[in-house]
Design an enzyme around this catalytic site. Structure first.
Site, mmCIF file in Angstrom:
data_model
loop_
_atom_site.group_PDB
_atom_site.id
_atom_site.type_symbol
_atom_site.label_atom_id
_atom_site.label_comp_id
_atom_site.label_asym_id
_atom_site.label_seq_id
_atom_site.Cartn_x
_atom_site.Cartn_y
_atom_site.Cartn_z
ATOM 1 N N SER A 225 0.802 -1.218 0.000
ATOM 2 C CA SER A 225 0.000 0.000 0.000
ATOM 3 C C SER A 225 0.836 1.269 0.000
ATOM 4 O O SER A 225 0.398 2.305 -0.486
ATOM 5 C CB SER A 225 -0.938 0.011 1.212
ATOM 6 N N LYS B 26 13.531 -0.566 -0.888
ATOM 7 C CA LYS B 26 12.116 -0.284 -0.686
ATOM 8 C C LYS B 26 11.856 1.175 -1.046
ATOM 9 O O LYS B 26 12.422 2.084 -0.433
ATOM 10 C CB LYS B 26 11.748 -0.556 0.771
ATOM 11 N N MET C 232 18.394 -2.149 2.179
ATOM 12 C CA MET C 232 18.726 -3.231 3.114
ATOM 13 C C MET C 232 19.498 -4.317 2.392
ATOM 14 O O MET C 232 19.419 -4.442 1.164
ATOM 15 C CB MET C 232 17.442 -3.852 3.687
ATOM 16 N N ARG D 93 19.885 -7.936 1.078
ATOM 17 C CA ARG D 93 18.831 -8.807 0.576
ATOM 18 C C ARG D 93 18.944 -10.179 1.220
ATOM 19 O O ARG D 93 20.019 -10.791 1.230
ATOM 20 C CB ARG D 93 18.904 -8.922 -0.945
ATOM 21 N N ASP E 214 2.139 -6.123 11.774
ATOM 22 C CA ASP E 214 1.640 -6.483 10.445
ATOM 23 C C ASP E 214 1.611 -8.003 10.307
ATOM 24 O O ASP E 214 2.663 -8.646 10.325
ATOM 25 C CB ASP E 214 2.536 -5.874 9.367
ATOM 26 N N ASN F 148 5.710 -11.327 5.297
ATOM 27 C CA ASN F 148 6.751 -10.792 6.174
ATOM 28 C C ASN F 148 7.598 -11.884 6.797
ATOM 29 O O ASN F 148 8.547 -11.588 7.536
ATOM 30 C CB ASN F 148 6.121 -9.948 7.288
ATOM 31 N N ASP G 173 10.042 -6.320 7.147
ATOM 32 C CA ASP G 173 9.084 -5.218 7.222
ATOM 33 C C ASP G 173 8.731 -4.824 8.658
ATOM 34 O O ASP G 173 7.856 -5.415 9.291
ATOM 35 C CB ASP G 173 7.805 -5.569 6.454
#
Length: 446
Positions: A140, A158, A245, A247, A288, A293, A307
């Site tokens: 979102s 991100k 970040m 990976r 979340d 995640n 996340d």
């Protein structure tokens, strides 16, 4: 973050007027759909109900599609209302909004490149040997891209959608107004505290430097648990709108449905252990519940956590009251449970006796795994169905429509997602034993 996007790219509307215009066209579309469906039912000799008119496939599609295209707070408020209000919202609204939980569209390259230049400056390409313009994931607020830094390290970048931060307050107010005007949100339901919390939460999630700081803190808090793997923030490439970040790769945790039973049990047990540490030790909860995640590193068996934007601090008082609540539930002590529930704000003297009883029954039901001595079999249990039925029964009672305390909603979101994952993996977990070190002074078995 949602899983890899399968939908075509769609530019994010960035101006307030363009975003308001989209909501206006949505309202017109919903109203037109209701009139058409009402006329159809009247022609067939039926007297239509408002809920039936609202909850047509076409209207559900209109709401979900438009909010998904807008992204940002417009999409997020739908997700929050869906998951946080849960079954205590009218079923018509919950069903429509539930479509938004993993329905984001990526922004096109023509919009992405200016965002990168705005955050990193002209010539930003010098930082990378390779940068993939096709996102790995979209949600979102932003989307994630794979990259290889100039030093050869593999990165996950991100990138926030343009205009998200500037439109948070207006989007949330406009969406809530639309839901009220359309009748989807009852006029008697006070969501003001939830909307204010949503604005605060969204402003925090839209600050990627804050998310990076929370990621760094979690890495330190879990340094004693090598079973977990978290990415590392690259501060030199991060800005308020971009989080860089290291990976970390793994398979989706829900894909482990056919893994050996002990491994599924171990993984879900790790997540329950983490949740209890978050509430009672860290007092910092990643709220979340998106399955995306959590990843599983096949070679090592480590659980990857991703996340940390939706992370909420819990004050000591709330943490201790939850300790009392769960301890009372575990020991089947109704008086203690009711006292703790009142202190948290689940129940009050203003609630009718039947509603008070129903809420306490739901809390007791949700704590069923705590009362079982030995592993609780989530795969064979119908707990989620019983909780859903109890929630729907309350939700259909118009005298009860309300929003529980905001902090509890975010915790419900996390716990509900964990229960769903445990059921998906058919895990058997001794939840009582995992909570016991955090319980009150008496031994868990007493």
């Amino acid at each position: 973050m949602a899983t890899k996007p399968e939908r075509s790219a769609f530019a994010v509307p960035t101006g307030r007027l363009s975003r308001l215009a989209r909501l206006g066209s949505l309202a017109s579309g919903v109203a037109g759909g209701m009139l058409a469906e009402g006329a159809r039912q009247l022609a067939g000799g039926r007297r239509p109900r408002v809920g039936e008119l609202l909850l047509t496939p076409a209207n559900a599609r209109r709401v979900a599609e438009q909010l998904a295209q807008m992204r940002g707070a417009a999409m997020k408020v739908g997700q929050l209302l869906s998951m946080d209000g849960g079954d205590l919202l009218p079923p018509e609204l919950s069903e429509i909004l539930s479509r938004l939980r993993s329905d984001a569209r990526p922004m096109p390259m023509s919009q992405l490149v200016p965002v990168l230049a705005q955050n990193w400056g002209e010539g930003w390409e010098r930082h990378f040997r390779r940068f993939s313009f096709t996102p790995m994931a979209a949600a979102s607020i932003g989307q994630v891209h794979a990259a290889e830094a100039s030093d050869g390290s593999r990165l996950a970048i991100k990138v926030q959608y343009p205009g998200v931060r500037q439109s948070i307050a207006s989007d949330i107010d406009n969406v809530a107004g639309l839901l009220r005007i359309s009748g989807l949100l009852p006029k008697t339901l006070d969501v003001s505290s939830l909307l204010e919390a949503a604005k605060q939460q969204l402003h925090e999630e839209a600050d990627y430097l804050l998310e990076g700081a929370r990621l760094t803190r979690y890495r330190a808090l879990l340094a004693d648990r090598p079973a977990f793997l978290l990415p590392q923030m690259r501060a030199e490439l991060s800005t308020p709108g971009i989080l860089a970040m290291s990976r970390v790769d793994g398979v989706a945790i829900e894909s482990l449905q056919d893994a050996p039973q002990p491994e599924r049990d171990r993984l879900v047990g790790l997540l329950f252990e983490l949740l209890f540490r978050e509430i009672f030790e860290f007092r910092l909860v990643q709220t979340d519940p998106n399955f995306a995640n959590y990843l599983y590193e096949v070679a090592t068996g480590r659980l990857i956590l991703l996340d940390f934007g939706a992370t909420r601090p819990f004050d000591e008082g709330l943490s201790e009251t939850y300790r009392r609540l769960l301890t009372s539930a575990m020991r089947s002590e109704p008086a203690g449970l009711e006292a703790a529930a009142a202190d948290i704000g689940y129940v009050s003297e203003a609630l009718e006796a039947r509603h008070r009883h129903a809420v306490l029954e739901m809390i007791t039901l949700a704590c069923e795994p705590l009362r079982q001595v030995g592993p609780f079999d989530f795969g064979r249990s119908d707990l989620s169905l019983r909780m859903r039925d109890a929630g729907v029964k309350l939700g259909l009672d118009r005298d009860f429509w309300h929003i529980p305390p905001v902090d509890t909603l975010f915790l419900h979101r996390k716990l509900g997602g964990l229960y769903m994952l445990a059921a998906r993996l058919k895990a058997r977990v001794d939840v009582r034993a995992l909570f016991a070190p955090h319980a009150g002074s008496r031994a868990a078995g007493e």
